[in-house]
Design an enzyme around this catalytic site. Structure first.
Site, PDB file in Angstrom:
ATOM      1  N   ASP A 307       0.840  -1.179   0.000  1.00  0.00           N
ATOM      2  CA  ASP A 307       0.000   0.000   0.000  1.00  0.00           C
ATOM      3  C   ASP A 307       0.880   1.236   0.000  1.00  0.00           C
ATOM      4  O   ASP A 307       1.885   1.268   0.697  1.00  0.00           O
ATOM      5  CB  ASP A 307      -0.889   0.013   1.256  1.00  0.00           C
ATOM      6  CG  ASP A 307      -2.108  -0.855   1.047  1.00  0.00           C
ATOM      7  OD1 ASP A 307      -2.631  -0.856  -0.077  1.00  0.00           O
ATOM      8  OD2 ASP A 307      -2.525  -1.533   2.003  1.00  0.00           O
ATOM      9  N   GLU A 348      -0.419  19.311   7.383  1.00  0.00           N
ATOM     10  CA  GLU A 348       0.060  20.095   6.245  1.00  0.00           C
ATOM     11  C   GLU A 348       0.624  21.429   6.734  1.00  0.00           C
ATOM     12  O   GLU A 348       1.698  21.852   6.335  1.00  0.00           O
ATOM     13  CB  GLU A 348      -1.070  20.374   5.233  1.00  0.00           C
ATOM     14  CG  GLU A 348      -1.427  19.191   4.361  1.00  0.00           C
ATOM     15  CD  GLU A 348      -2.550  18.360   4.962  1.00  0.00           C
ATOM     16  OE1 GLU A 348      -2.891  18.579   6.143  1.00  0.00           O
ATOM     17  OE2 GLU A 348      -3.065  17.475   4.261  1.00  0.00           O
ATOM     18  N   PHE A 375      -9.907  27.662   8.767  1.00  0.00           N
ATOM     19  CA  PHE A 375     -10.379  27.193   7.481  1.00  0.00           C
ATOM     20  C   PHE A 375     -11.897  27.115   7.519  1.00  0.00           C
ATOM     21  O   PHE A 375     -12.479  26.648   8.487  1.00  0.00           O
ATOM     22  CB  PHE A 375      -9.802  25.797   7.208  1.00  0.00           C
ATOM     23  CG  PHE A 375     -10.238  25.203   5.917  1.00  0.00           C
ATOM     24  CD1 PHE A 375      -9.572  25.521   4.737  1.00  0.00           C
ATOM     25  CD2 PHE A 375     -11.311  24.329   5.864  1.00  0.00           C
ATOM     26  CE1 PHE A 375      -9.975  24.968   3.550  1.00  0.00           C
ATOM     27  CE2 PHE A 375     -11.724  23.783   4.664  1.00  0.00           C
ATOM     28  CZ  PHE A 375     -11.044  24.104   3.498  1.00  0.00           C
ATOM     29  N   ALA A 377     -15.400  26.057   5.111  1.00  0.00           N
ATOM     30  CA  ALA A 377     -15.807  25.390   3.880  1.00  0.00           C
ATOM     31  C   ALA A 377     -16.294  26.414   2.869  1.00  0.00           C
ATOM     32  O   ALA A 377     -16.301  26.175   1.666  1.00  0.00           O
ATOM     33  CB  ALA A 377     -16.903  24.382   4.177  1.00  0.00           C
ATOM     34  N   ARG A 380     -12.842  28.361   1.807  1.00  0.00           N
ATOM     35  CA  ARG A 380     -11.792  27.377   1.574  1.00  0.00           C
ATOM     36  C   ARG A 380     -10.415  28.029   1.684  1.00  0.00           C
ATOM     37  O   ARG A 380      -9.505  27.756   0.923  1.00  0.00           O
ATOM     38  CB  ARG A 380     -11.983  26.673   0.218  1.00  0.00           C
ATOM     39  CG  ARG A 380     -13.284  25.869   0.216  1.00  0.00           C
ATOM     40  CD  ARG A 380     -13.674  25.395  -1.149  1.00  0.00           C
ATOM     41  NE  ARG A 380     -12.683  24.502  -1.719  1.00  0.00           N
ATOM     42  CZ  ARG A 380     -12.398  24.456  -3.016  1.00  0.00           C
ATOM     43  NH1 ARG A 380     -12.993  25.293  -3.853  1.00  0.00           N
ATOM     44  NH2 ARG A 380     -11.511  23.625  -3.469  1.00  0.00           N
ATOM     45  N   LEU A 381     -10.307  28.919   2.673  1.00  0.00           N
ATOM     46  CA  LEU A 381      -9.039  29.596   2.935  1.00  0.00           C
ATOM     47  C   LEU A 381      -8.794  29.582   4.433  1.00  0.00           C
ATOM     48  O   LEU A 381      -9.724  29.477   5.225  1.00  0.00           O
ATOM     49  CB  LEU A 381      -9.123  31.065   2.488  1.00  0.00           C
ATOM     50  CG  LEU A 381      -9.261  31.339   0.995  1.00  0.00           C
ATOM     51  CD1 LEU A 381      -9.560  32.812   0.778  1.00  0.00           C
ATOM     52  CD2 LEU A 381      -7.983  30.947   0.277  1.00  0.00           C
ATOM     53  N   SER A 382      -7.525  29.710   4.824  1.00  0.00           N
ATOM     54  CA  SER A 382      -7.235  29.930   6.226  1.00  0.00           C
ATOM     55  C   SER A 382      -6.081  30.913   6.295  1.00  0.00           C
ATOM     56  O   SER A 382      -5.425  31.176   5.269  1.00  0.00           O
ATOM     57  CB  SER A 382      -6.867  28.617   6.925  1.00  0.00           C
ATOM     58  OG  SER A 382      -5.667  28.126   6.396  1.00  0.00           O
ATOM     59  N   ASP A 517     -10.260  -6.052   2.290  1.00  0.00           N
ATOM     60  CA  ASP A 517      -8.991  -6.642   1.844  1.00  0.00           C
ATOM     61  C   ASP A 517      -9.029  -8.164   1.903  1.00  0.00           C
ATOM     62  O   ASP A 517      -8.161  -8.835   1.353  1.00  0.00           O
ATOM     63  CB  ASP A 517      -7.834  -6.179   2.747  1.00  0.00           C
ATOM     64  CG  ASP A 517      -7.383  -4.766   2.419  1.00  0.00           C
ATOM     65  OD1 ASP A 517      -7.562  -4.376   1.249  1.00  0.00           O
ATOM     66  OD2 ASP A 517      -6.880  -4.087   3.314  1.00  0.00           O
TER      67      ASP A 517
END
Lengths: 677, 567
Positions: A307, A348, A375, A377, A380-382, A517
């Site tokens: 994976d 991130e 952030f 919705a 869509r910025l922070s 799986d």
């Protein structure tokens, strides 16, 4: 358990004492019959001992026969000892497991919906399908599936990892293992194991070697060894006639000595120890195989399905580059990126801070009146507002909507290139002005490329499985150096891929944890299920990784190979040994008829008796001498088959040819010095 | 040893290898039914034969069908030949008026020719009629060789493809081996021999007046053709009792070169053909190297031993190498090479008396046969014997690369090991068992003409030669007795068919397996490493079991000779 495992030394005093006792128990011919070579040795040893005893009683010379009988019995004992030591080590490991096996009362629910009404039942009698309640402080009585509740469970009894894990109904974390401890809250568990065949029971059986069955390669090797035994039996029995013609009457002890030194007792004596030790090495790596067959198959595997996330890459996107728009310094962009990310606690965001700190030496320094813009919705910025200025970062189109203008061509090109190579571009703006782009990408683990190259040299192909789109997948695949990849893979795709590769004659190993799986795990030749996974996955695979670390697949393949190499090396060694024994025994037994044959006595052994005895003693002691090698396994380094063959053939083939000449001579010198010659 | 001696030997072997490569490619083609230079002439004949016999050459046979066809054909021919030998007095082409053979001798002889052994418990020119020689023995020289080539092709096909049941069509293989390989080569060689002075006539004998004026009757017959197939088919049964030492079978040094070449040719070519069959020529070259290196080593040892001569004779003032039992026109070098070649292949033709070789020279002959006739062995039987050893070598050492052993992409597992061991077991069982029984019974001891270790060697040689389907003998042994006629017939049967049937079963088992792709993790079965390994396995697994017996025979004799002891 991992800690216990490491602590068992190669020659632990307690294990050795127990093994010594066991090696006598194992002399029982009924159980020894499983091993044709050693069985024949035992029969022959018995025969010589009886003859020696008869001579002793009747007053004939008996010392030589008795000495040979002692040597032959030592051979048998050393062989059973080797097996007993291997089993003893397994047993020591199993003991820590056994302690965890709960003999406590389980709370069996009488009605599924009523947790107050339960009947205490001994854990060992729990039937499959029964519902039990486990509360904080209780040991989970048997393997099962959580049907209700969320709890933290300490699984250190099985995995050796003491940090508790969350177990909850539904999803991929619903499997619980008998013998583990609920630390907080409660669970309702449906029992999935028959009494006596829980995961823990099976593990104990396997590491002890009790439920060991011969693997396909062992069976084939046994046939070869049995065949060789018959060949040498023919050679020795017919020698009676040939010698009679030549005027020599060969005594039974001498013939028996010749037979036992020629048949492959060395590998015959060590074969089962090697198998048990291989399983043991796997367990030490915190991987449990459901059968020895699976360990062997791991050595044969030539395709690894890995994976992407967690195995090849770290699994979360991280900052990997800064691309300022024309007119903006890279350092200004870096500072802006830091400020825009100060309030961003996501991996991130943290990776951007780390990247800038490492590359540009800029430490985050929060302005006094800073206000984090989280952030949303919607936008869509922070970012961050401070001192009337505004730093923002976000998806490229969101930031462009904020700045309102057309982006410079250089910026668009950079963003496109990032997206094409499998990364994610983020845009940064300060006070409505576009500063540049941050490249976020899935970082390939350091060193993984080299490991794949090593695998390739061993003849193993690596295939990356990912849910990413083909473009991203191709980029990461080339960066990690895998041989192939499967993008946007669904469970059906995986299954199909495995079948296709298997149809080409390849053996496939994969690991997985989710219920979906399970079919692929079952189809793969080696399926390693994660301990943290679902019960379905654990049932489908033929190995369970207690650490739930998918990279282990590589070590598993290496351990499988090492097991086969050890077996092959000692077989070669054992067969090559025969040459020297002819040179020791043949001139000795025909000395009366053809004294000229002393020319073959190249080792210059003192007397016929000492020559025969030395060969018998060497033949016995070489088994003990090789026990550590059998248990540890021969040294293994990832390299191509041709190189491996050259190295091992040199060490064990040529070594097996030469070593006994020295060994027999040495024993002869000692026997002579002690006055036995 | 002389430079000329080495030169002769190396020239012969160089010619063999030079011919083996193109011939191997040709053999691979024709056995696969592909077109070749001879197709325009032979295709119609081949198809005519299929039509006559009602055979569909493209119908594949599983291993059981293949083995059954092979066994039935050989059984039928055995009965036919037996009848022919018993009844030769009443059959045509019997100008000498020989009586029918005794049941015992006929059984032994029939078995001997059906199994490609050509052990001769009779003297050809005084016991077998021209008719029996031509239509009985010579036919079987073709048939038994073609049977071997067919079986070798069958097991090679098992390595070539994956997941198949069929090993080929036995009838087609037999026809192709005879028609395209054995017949043309025999024609070429026999014409060459004719040109060198070997007779080919139906006349019974010629009368000559010797220098002293005495009348001498010299036996004649259709020699050249039988001589050619005797060698090309690795048969070895001579027209004359003196075999290839007889001037009418082998008149000159040049004819001897041709004969030595002929007997090595097809076995070496089959190794090359194997490489073509499995689509990996290096594999064939590796097998050829194993065969060639072992032959070279043993032939050199024989030459060295013969050239060194006998110190007991040196002490009596007879200088030089061992010329006892050798033809002066061939000399020591050629005789040694021929002795090694004829025992290394399953031919058994001789140009010198093996009984008179030095102990070590005799040891070489014995050992080469005891290895199972694989360096290079008989037509076909050499290749399939070698493949059995290759499988065992791969199994023993293959684990050392950390994979389930595989040879040419075929996994070697329990069933393959079992069948290979079954085949290999035949040799010690028959050779050592037979020798031991013969040496403790009065009947066996009565056949010996020597005492001491040489007597043991004589008996060991007989059983070895019969089991290995060689057919050469330590002359001096009286072989036409109940024990040896029946016993050696059984040994020949076991050595041929108790080996062949497990090999065909092995082929069936391998054919049904998938052919695995090769990679960096695959055990390499070409190159010097594998060649060395295979040589080691052949010597240790194949040869070591005979060391006790050999040490009581030629080895004891050798050291006794050095010590000045006689028996």
């Amino acid at each position: 358990m991992a800690q216990d495992a490491e602590a068992i030394r190669l020659f632990d005093g307690r294990i050795l004492r127990r093994a010594t006792a066991d090696s006598f128990v194992k002399l029982n011919p009924v159980s020894l019959m499983r091993n044709p070579v050693i069985f024949v040795t035992e029969i022959v040893a018995l025969l010589v001992a009886v003859l020696g005893a008869r001579n002793l009683v009747s007053g004939e010379p008996a010392a030589f026969a008795l000495a040979i009988a002692a040597g032959l019995w030592l051979t048998v004992l050393f062989a059973t000892f080797a097996e007993a030591v291997a089993e003893g080590r397994g047993r020591a490991r199993a003991e820590s497991l056994r302690r965890a096996r709960s003999d406590a009362m389980a709370k069996v629910l009488l009605r599924p919906d009523d947790r107050a009404l339960f009947k205490p039942t001994p854990a060992s009698t729990l039937e499959r399908g029964e519902l039990v309640l486990v509360e904080a402080g209780d040991l989970i009585p048997s393997d099962g599936e959580v049907v209700e509740g969320v709890a933290s469970v300490n699984e250190s009894a099985v995995t050796g990892e003491s940090a508790p894990v969350i177990r909850e109904a539904g999803g991929d974390r619903s499997a619980v293992t008998g013998g583990t401890l609920v630390v907080s809250d409660w669970l309702v568990v449906r029992i999935t194991a028959e009494p006596g065949s829980t995961f823990l029971d099976r593990m104990i059986g396997l590491v002890e070697g009790a439920s060991r069955r011969k693997t396909p390669n062992e069976i084939a090797l046994d046939i070869l060894l049995a065949g060789l035994t018959i060949i040498f039996l023919i050679a020795v029995v017919t020698l009676v006639g040939l010698a009679r013609y030549s005027g020599t009457v060969l005594g039974v002890p001498v013939l028996c000595a010749l037979l036992v030194t020629l048949i492959p007792t060395t590998i015959g004596g060590l074969l089962s120890a090697i198998g048990i030790a291989g399983m043991d090495r796997l367990v030490r790596f915190n991987v449990v195989a459901t059968s020895g067959r699976a360990v062997e198959a791991a050595g044969d595997v030539d395709t690894l399905l890995l994976d992407k996330t967690g195995t090849i890459t770290f699994g979360n996107r991280m900052a990997a580059g800064l691309y300022p728009v024309p007119g903006i310094e890279e350092r200004s962009l870096a500072e802006a990126a830091v400020l825009a990310s100060l309030g961003d606690g996501t991996p991130e965001g943290r990776s951007i801070l780390a990247y800038v700190r490492d590359r540009h030496g800029i430490a985050p320094d929060e302005p006094d009146d800073a206000r984090t813009v989280p952030f949303s919705a919607n936008t869509r910025l922070s970012g961050l507002d401070a001192g009337g200025r505004a730093w923002r970062k976000g998806a490229v189109d969101s930031v462009l909507a904020l700045t309102g203008g057309a982006a410079p061509a250089a910026f668009t090109a950079a963003a496109d290139r990032i997206a094409r190579s499998g990364g994610t571009p983020l845009a940064v703006a300060v006070d409505g002005q576009l500063f540049g782009a941050i490249e976020l990408k899935d970082i390939v683990k350091p060193g993984i490329r080299e490991r794949f190259a090593a695998l390739r040299r061993m003849g193993i192909r690596t295939v990356m499985i990912t849910g990413d789109n083909p473009v991203t997948a191709a980029a990461i695949a080339s960066e990690a150096g895998v041989d192939d990849f499967l993008a946007q893979a669904t469970p059906q795709d995986k299954l199909g891929y495995i079948r296709r590769v298997q149809a080409e004659g390849r053996l496939v190993a994969m690991c997985g944890d989710g219920t979906n799986d399970a079919p692929a795990l079952a189809q793969a030749d080696v399926g390693v299920a994660m301990q943290s996974g679902t019960q379905a996955a654990r049932e489908a695979g033929n190995m369970v990784d207690l650490d739930s670390d998918p990279t282990k697949l590589i070590e598993v393949a290496e351990i499988g190979k090492q097991l086969l190499i050890t077996r092959g090396s000692l077989t070669t060694f054992s067969i090559a040994n025969d040459v020297s024994k002819y040179f020791a025994i043949l001139p000795a037994i025909f000395v009366a008829t053809y004294p000229e044959l002393q020319a073959l006595n190249v080792m210059h052994l003192t007397s016929p008796q000492s020559a025969i005895l030395s060969a018998v003693i060497f033949n016995a002691f070489i088994i003990v001498a090789l026990v550590p090698l059998a248990l540890r396994g021969v040294r293994f380094a990832p390299m191509g088959a041709a190189q491996l063959l050259r190295r091992n053939l040199l060490i064990y083939g040529l070594g097996g040819l030469v070593a006994p000449f020295a060994g027999i001579k040495l024993i002869d010198v000692i026997l002579t010095a002690l006055g036995f010659a | 040893m002389t430079m000329i001696g080495w030169g002769q030997s190396l020239l012969t072997l160089t010619l063999v290898f030079a011919c083996a490569f193109p011939l191997g490619r040709y053999v691979a083609r024709v056995m696969s039914g592909d077109r070749s230079v001879l197709s325009p002439v032979l295709r119609p004949v081949e198809h005519g034969l299929y039509v006559l016999a009602g055979v569909n050459p493209t119908r594949g046979m599983g291993w059981r069908g293949y083995a059954l066809a092979l066994l039935m054909l050989n059984a039928a021919h055995f009965l036919l030949l037996y009848a022919m030998l018993r009844l030769q007095y009443w059959l045509p082409f019997n100008p000498q008026g020989f009586a029918g053979m005794s049941p015992r001798l006929a059984l032994n002889t029939a078995m001997s020719f059906v199994t490609n052994t050509n052990w001769q418990a009779y003297a050809g020119e005084s016991a077998a009629s021209n008719g029996a020689q031509m239509f009985g023995l010579t036919v079987h020289n073709f048939l038994s060789a073609a049977t071997g080539i067919a079986a070798a092709a069958a097991i090679s096909r098992a390595f070539a493809a994956g997941n198949v049941q069929a090993l080929g069509n036995f009838w087609a293989d037999l026809v192709r081996a005879t028609l395209y390989i054995l017949l043309p080569l025999t024609l070429v060689v026999s014409v060459a021999l004719l040109a060198m002075g070997v007779p080919e006539t139906l006349a019974a004998s010629a009368e000559a007046t010797t220098l002293e004026g005495a009348k001498q009757v010299i036996a004649l017959g259709p020699v050249a053709f039988q001589e050619a197939i005797k060698l090309l088919g690795t048969n070895g049964g001579g027209f004359f009792n003196a075999n290839s030492a007889h001037p009418f079978e082998n008149p000159t040094a040049l004819s001897n070169l041709l004969e030595n070449l002929s007997l090595l040719l097809i076995p070496f070519s089959l190794a090359i053909a194997f490489g073509h069959w499995v689509n990996d020529r290096k594999q064939g070259v590796a097998l050829l190297c194993v065969m060639a290196l072992l032959l070279l080593a043993f032939a050199s040892a024989a030459y060295a031993a013969e050239a060194a001569g006998n110190p007991l004779l040196h002490a009596l003032g007879v200088a030089g190498g061992n010329m006892e039992g050798k033809e002066v026109r061939f000399g020591i070098a050629a005789s040694s090479l021929f002795a090694a070649s004829t025992t290394a292949t399953s031919t058994g033709a001789v140009i010198a008396m093996h009984d008179s070789l030095t102990p070590l020279g005799g040891l070489v002959c014995l050992f080469l046969m005891q290895l199972g006739e694989v360096v290079p062995g008989g037509d076909g039987s050499g290749l399939y014997g070698m493949l059995v050893f290759a499988l065992l070598a791969v199994f023993v050492a293959g684990l050392m690369v950390g994979r389930t052993p595989e040879y040419l992409g075929k996994k070697v597992q329990a069933r393959e090991v079992k069948l290979a061991m079954l085949a290999v077991l035949v040799l010690p069982l028959s050779i050592l068992g037979g020798t031991a029984i013969s040496l403790v019974t009065a009947s066996g001891l009565g056949s010996l003409s020597n005492a001491g270790p040489h007597g043991l060697s004589q008996m060991l040689y007989a059983w070895t030669s019969a089991t290995a389907n060689n057919g050469s003998a330590f002359a001096g042994l009286s072989a036409d007795t109940d024990l040896l006629d029946y016993g050696l017939a059984l040994a020949m049967f076991l050595g041929r068919f108790a080996f062949l049937v497990p090999v065909l079963a092995l082929a069936g088992s391998l054919a049904a397996k998938p052919k695995l792709p090769t990679g960096a993790g695959t055990f390499p079965t070409h190159g010097p490493l594998f060649v060395g390994l295979l040589i080691g396995v052949i010597l240790i697994l194949g040869g070591l079991q005979f060391l006790p017996a050999l040490s009581l025979g030629p080895i004891a004799e050798h050291f006794a000779m050095l010590a000045g002891k006689t028996f």
